[in-house]
Scaffold this motif. Structure first.
Motif, PDB file in Angstrom:
ATOM      1  N   PRO A   1       0.815  -1.220   0.000  1.00 16.46           N
ATOM      2  CA  PRO A   1       0.000   0.000   0.000  1.00 16.46           C
ATOM      3  C   PRO A   1       0.849   1.271   0.000  1.00 16.46           C
ATOM      4  CG  PRO A   1       0.123  -0.881   2.217  1.00 16.46           C
ATOM      5  CD  PRO A   1       0.908  -1.822   1.343  1.00 16.46           C
ATOM      6  N   TYR A   2       2.104   1.149   0.434  1.00 10.25           N
ATOM      7  CA  TYR A   2       3.007   2.295   0.522  1.00 10.25           C
ATOM      8  C   TYR A   2       4.370   1.926  -0.057  1.00 10.25           C
ATOM      9  CZ  TYR A   2      -0.542   3.447   4.017  1.00 10.25           C
ATOM     10  OH  TYR A   2      -1.734   3.666   4.652  1.00 10.25           O
ATOM     11  N   MET A   3       5.169   2.967  -0.345  1.00  9.45           N
ATOM     12  CA  MET A   3       6.466   2.731  -0.973  1.00  9.45           C
ATOM     13  C   MET A   3       7.394   1.915  -0.079  1.00  9.45           C
ATOM     14  SD  MET A   3       8.602   2.883  -3.424  1.00  9.45           S
ATOM     15  CE  MET A   3       7.763   3.913  -4.636  1.00  9.45           C
ATOM     16  N   TYR A   4       7.374   2.157   1.242  1.00  6.69           N
ATOM     17  CA  TYR A   4       8.296   1.419   2.104  1.00  6.69           C
ATOM     18  C   TYR A   4       7.991  -0.082   2.109  1.00  6.69           C
ATOM     19  CZ  TYR A   4       4.844   1.184   5.928  1.00  6.69           C
ATOM     20  OH  TYR A   4       3.737   0.920   6.700  1.00  6.69           O
ATOM     21  N   VAL A   5       6.725  -0.451   2.002  1.00  5.40           N
ATOM     22  CA  VAL A   5       6.361  -1.875   1.908  1.00  5.40           C
ATOM     23  C   VAL A   5       6.828  -2.438   0.566  1.00  5.40           C
ATOM     24  CG1 VAL A   5       4.460  -3.543   1.935  1.00  5.40           C
ATOM     25  CG2 VAL A   5       4.366  -1.521   3.409  1.00  5.40           C
ATOM     26  N   PHE A   6       6.637  -1.655  -0.469  1.00  2.00           N
ATOM     27  CA  PHE A   6       7.087  -2.061  -1.802  1.00  2.00           C
ATOM     28  C   PHE A   6       8.599  -2.312  -1.805  1.00  2.00           C
ATOM     29  CE2 PHE A   6       8.578  -1.072  -6.117  1.00  2.00           C
ATOM     30  CZ  PHE A   6       7.745  -1.869  -6.890  1.00  2.00           C
ATOM     31  N   LEU A   7       9.366  -1.442  -1.158  1.00  2.00           N
ATOM     32  CA  LEU A   7      10.824  -1.590  -1.119  1.00  2.00           C
ATOM     33  C   LEU A   7      11.242  -2.826  -0.327  1.00  2.00           C
ATOM     34  CD1 LEU A   7      11.942   2.122  -0.608  1.00  2.00           C
ATOM     35  CD2 LEU A   7      11.988   0.768  -2.711  1.00  2.00           C
ATOM     36  N   ILE A   8      10.508  -3.149   0.725  1.00  2.00           N
ATOM     37  CA  ILE A   8      10.800  -4.382   1.475  1.00  2.00           C
ATOM     38  C   ILE A   8      10.592  -5.600   0.570  1.00  2.00           C
ATOM     39  CG2 ILE A   8      10.047  -5.865   3.380  1.00  2.00           C
ATOM     40  CD1 ILE A   8       9.353  -3.292   4.923  1.00  2.00           C
ATOM     41  N   GLY A   9       9.489  -5.582  -0.183  1.00  2.00           N
ATOM     42  CA  GLY A   9       9.242  -6.668  -1.121  1.00  2.00           C
ATOM     43  C   GLY A   9      10.331  -6.790  -2.166  1.00  2.00           C
ATOM     44  N   ARG A  10      10.792  -5.640  -2.680  1.00  2.00           N
ATOM     45  CA  ARG A  10      11.873  -5.653  -3.670  1.00  2.00           C
ATOM     46  C   ARG A  10      13.159  -6.227  -3.070  1.00  2.00           C
ATOM     47  NH1 ARG A  10      11.607  -6.033  -8.510  1.00  2.00           N
ATOM     48  NH2 ARG A  10      13.253  -4.598  -9.072  1.00  2.00           N
ATOM     49  N   PHE A  11      13.398  -5.921  -1.798  1.00  2.00           N
ATOM     50  CA  PHE A  11      14.603  -6.435  -1.137  1.00  2.00           C
ATOM     51  C   PHE A  11      14.558  -7.962  -1.036  1.00  2.00           C
ATOM     52  CE2 PHE A  11      17.420  -7.428   2.389  1.00  2.00           C
ATOM     53  CZ  PHE A  11      18.517  -6.588   2.144  1.00  2.00           C
ATOM     54  N   ILE A  12      13.419  -8.494  -0.609  1.00  2.00           N
ATOM     55  CA  ILE A  12      13.283  -9.956  -0.500  1.00  2.00           C
ATOM     56  C   ILE A  12      13.401 -10.601  -1.885  1.00  2.00           C
ATOM     57  CG2 ILE A  12      11.708 -11.825   0.138  1.00  2.00           C
ATOM     58  CD1 ILE A  12      10.531  -9.915   2.252  1.00  2.00           C
ATOM     59  N   GLN A  13      12.754  -9.979  -2.857  1.00  2.00           N
ATOM     60  CA  GLN A  13      12.870 -10.467  -4.233  1.00  2.00           C
ATOM     61  C   GLN A  13      14.321 -10.484  -4.680  1.00  2.00           C
ATOM     62  OE1 GLN A  13      10.225  -8.029  -6.753  1.00  2.00           O
ATOM     63  NE2 GLN A  13       9.976  -9.870  -7.981  1.00  2.00           N
ATOM     64  N   GLY A  14      15.045  -9.428  -4.315  1.00  2.00           N
ATOM     65  CA  GLY A  14      16.434  -9.293  -4.747  1.00  2.00           C
ATOM     66  C   GLY A  14      17.330 -10.402  -4.237  1.00  2.00           C
ATOM     67  N   ILE A  15      17.113 -10.831  -2.996  1.00  2.00           N
ATOM     68  CA  ILE A  15      17.930 -11.934  -2.465  1.00  2.00           C
ATOM     69  C   ILE A  15      17.711 -13.184  -3.305  1.00  2.00           C
ATOM     70  CG2 ILE A  15      18.329 -13.456  -0.490  1.00  2.00           C
ATOM     71  CD1 ILE A  15      17.576 -11.156   1.344  1.00  2.00           C
ATOM     72  N   GLY A  16      16.438 -13.480  -3.598  1.00  2.00           N
ATOM     73  CA  GLY A  16      16.145 -14.646  -4.433  1.00  2.00           C
ATOM     74  C   GLY A  16      16.689 -14.493  -5.842  1.00  2.00           C
ATOM     75  N   GLY A  17      16.522 -13.300  -6.421  1.00  2.00           N
ATOM     76  CA  GLY A  17      17.028 -13.069  -7.770  1.00  2.00           C
ATOM     77  C   GLY A  17      18.534 -13.152  -7.847  1.00  2.00           C
ATOM     78  N   GLY A  18      19.231 -12.614  -6.834  1.00  2.00           N
ATOM     79  CA  GLY A  18      20.691 -12.691  -6.801  1.00  2.00           C
ATOM     80  C   GLY A  18      21.188 -14.117  -6.691  1.00  2.00           C
TER      81      GLY A  18
END
Length: 474
Positions: free
Chosen positions: A105-122
């Motif tokens: 719902p907010y940018m900070y939640v979106f960024l947390i999701g991107r961070f978790i995604q990034g670990i998996g993507g890396g």
């Protein structure tokens, strides 16, 4: 050392068991790369929905910083748990992050999701490189590396299509749901194709936690500075990040458990010089994240059209990687210099053309497409051979570390460069005064400054090679 004299053909790479291995490695890269292009395409729509323009670059920086952590984790995971379990964990993290982004719902939640995604993507990205060294004979390496690069080309059509279509109809959240579905499909593939264990297992494999913490802090420090409008914080963040990176290098040189193989920090050696070139060339791609936004604000392009124009960079990269993957060793140096020239011309072209509204729609479209293709081709011409040189010149007892380090260096340079790009555009008008004039000024400065990367690399390589030639004649 002739690393391409007996190079395997494409037919051999895709024959029998080699073909199944190639598919498994390529699939992980496709998922990671698709997410990169999808996120780049939909970010303007995300900003319109949940706000956070000042943190525009953080969506990429958070992903890439996390991907660095994933890439460092990959070698330990591979040695301790084997390929199949490592891929399983990576896909689980990626899927969880994608679903969190979808409900943010907010940018900070979106960024947390991107961070978790990034670990998996890396993890996925690094595991693909690491497996090249493990499952293929040396003569397959250039082709396998070119294949991995080519998967970015496949992703150029999947990522912007998914992101562009959903953004066009104001359903950007469904793009991340689609990514989660694709990830679960990949899980079925890897569970059947990848082996459970490697031939050599190291249950005591450990991680360079201190170095990993320092480079993460360095990337986040620059990102934090980029989000501020105060020049003191902007400059201070760069200085602090520089100190943290210097500390990381100093620590890693002496550590028993290193981020990079032995000799990586000696720029007089082939391995160290190769890492530097990879980092500088790769940093040039950081400008890519703002191109869709520039298209939207300056030229009123739709998300779908802007996304597909942006991926011309990857199309050029992929095409050049495949076409130049089989060149002989004595032509590699010339091809790298030729690529740097293309990269420099392409970025300079964007600096002049992107801010302009004086050109007709057709002329602008043609010129901007040429510039984007030149940027991609400039990177791809020598890319497979740079990666192969890392595997060739790394210490023989650090093969897994060398493979994973390719991704670490690539992602670290992307994280720092992306954060720096955010700092540049925020300082040059994107936020204040903003609007058309501010965005035009930001585009001019961003591309102009980042053109220095290939320019510097070109003359650095010339100097290094001439110096080595003089020494060899003594």
């Amino acid at each position: 050392m002739n690393i391409v004299a007996k190079q395997a053909t494409w037919k051999e790479l895709f024959s029998g068991q080699n073909g199944l291995k190639a598919i498994a490695l390529a699939a992980g890269v496709i998922l990671h790369a698709t997410d990169v292009f999808l996120a780049t395409t939909i970010m303007p729509s995300v900003i319109d929905d949940i706000g956070g323009l000042a943190f525009y670059s953080w969506a990429t920086t958070a992903y890439v910083v996390a991907a660095i952590i994933g890439s460092v984790l990959s070698s330990r995971n591979l040695l301790k748990n084997g390929p199949r379990t490592s891929y399983r964990g990576a896909i689980f993290l990626f899927t969880s992050g994608a679903l969190l982004c979808a409900i943010a719902p907010y940018m900070y939640v979106f960024l947390i999701g991107r961070f978790i995604q990034g670990i998996g993507g890396g993890l996925l990205f690094a595991l693909s490189y690491a497996m090249v060294n493990e499952v293929f004979e040396k003569r397959f390496w250039p082709r396998a590396m070119a294949l991995i690069s080519a998967m970015w080309g496949v992703a150029t059509f999947i990522g912007p299509f998914i992101g562009g279509v959903f953004a066009e109809y104001s359903h950007w959240r469904m793009a991340f749901v689609t990514l989660a579905v694709i990830a679960m499909s990949l899980l079925f593939l890897t569970e059947r194709i990848l082996p459970k264990k490697l031939a050599v297992i190291d249950e005591k494999a450990s991680l360079p936690w201190m170095q990993l913490m320092l480079i993460t802090l360095a990337a986040l420090t620059v990102s934090g500075g980029a989000a501020s409008q105060h020049i003191i914080l902007n400059v201070g963040s760069i200085l602090i990040a520089g100190i943290l990176l210097f500390w990381t290098v100093k620590l890693d040189k002496k550590a028993n458990n290193r981020l990079l193989p032995r000799g990586s920090y000696d720029l007089t050696k082939t391995l160290g010089a190769t890492y530097l070139v990879i980092a500088l060339i790769n940093s040039s791609t950081a400008v890519e994240i703002y191109i869709p936004y520039f298209f939207k604000v300056i030229h009123q392009y739709s998300p779908l059209l802007a996304g597909y124009l942006t991926v011309l960079i990857a199309v050029g990269w992929t095409t050049a990687s495949i076409l130049f993957s089989g060149i002989s060793l004595n032509k590699v140096r010339v091809s790298i210099l030729m690529g740097l020239s293309c990269l420099f011309i392409g970025i300079c072209g964007l600096s002049l053309i992107m801010p302009s509204q004086d050109l007709s729609h057709t002329v602008f479209f043609i010129l901007i497409s040429i510039c984007l293709l030149m940027i991609g081709m400039g990177i791809g011409i020598g890319w497979p051979h740079l990666l192969t040189r890392v595997l060739t010149f790394a210490p023989k007892d650090e093969g897994e570390k060398a493979s994973a380090s390719i991704t670490t260096v690539q992602l670290l340079s992307t994280a720092i460069a992306t954060a720096f790009a955010g700092l540049v555009v925020n300082l040059t008008g994107l936020i204040e005064p903003g609007g058309l004039a501010g965005t035009q000024n930001a585009a001019t400065w961003l591309f102009g400054i980042f053109a220095l990367a290939p320019f510097t690399t070109f003359f650095l390589l010339l100097f290094t090679w001439k110096r080595k030639k003089r020494i060899s004649k003594r």
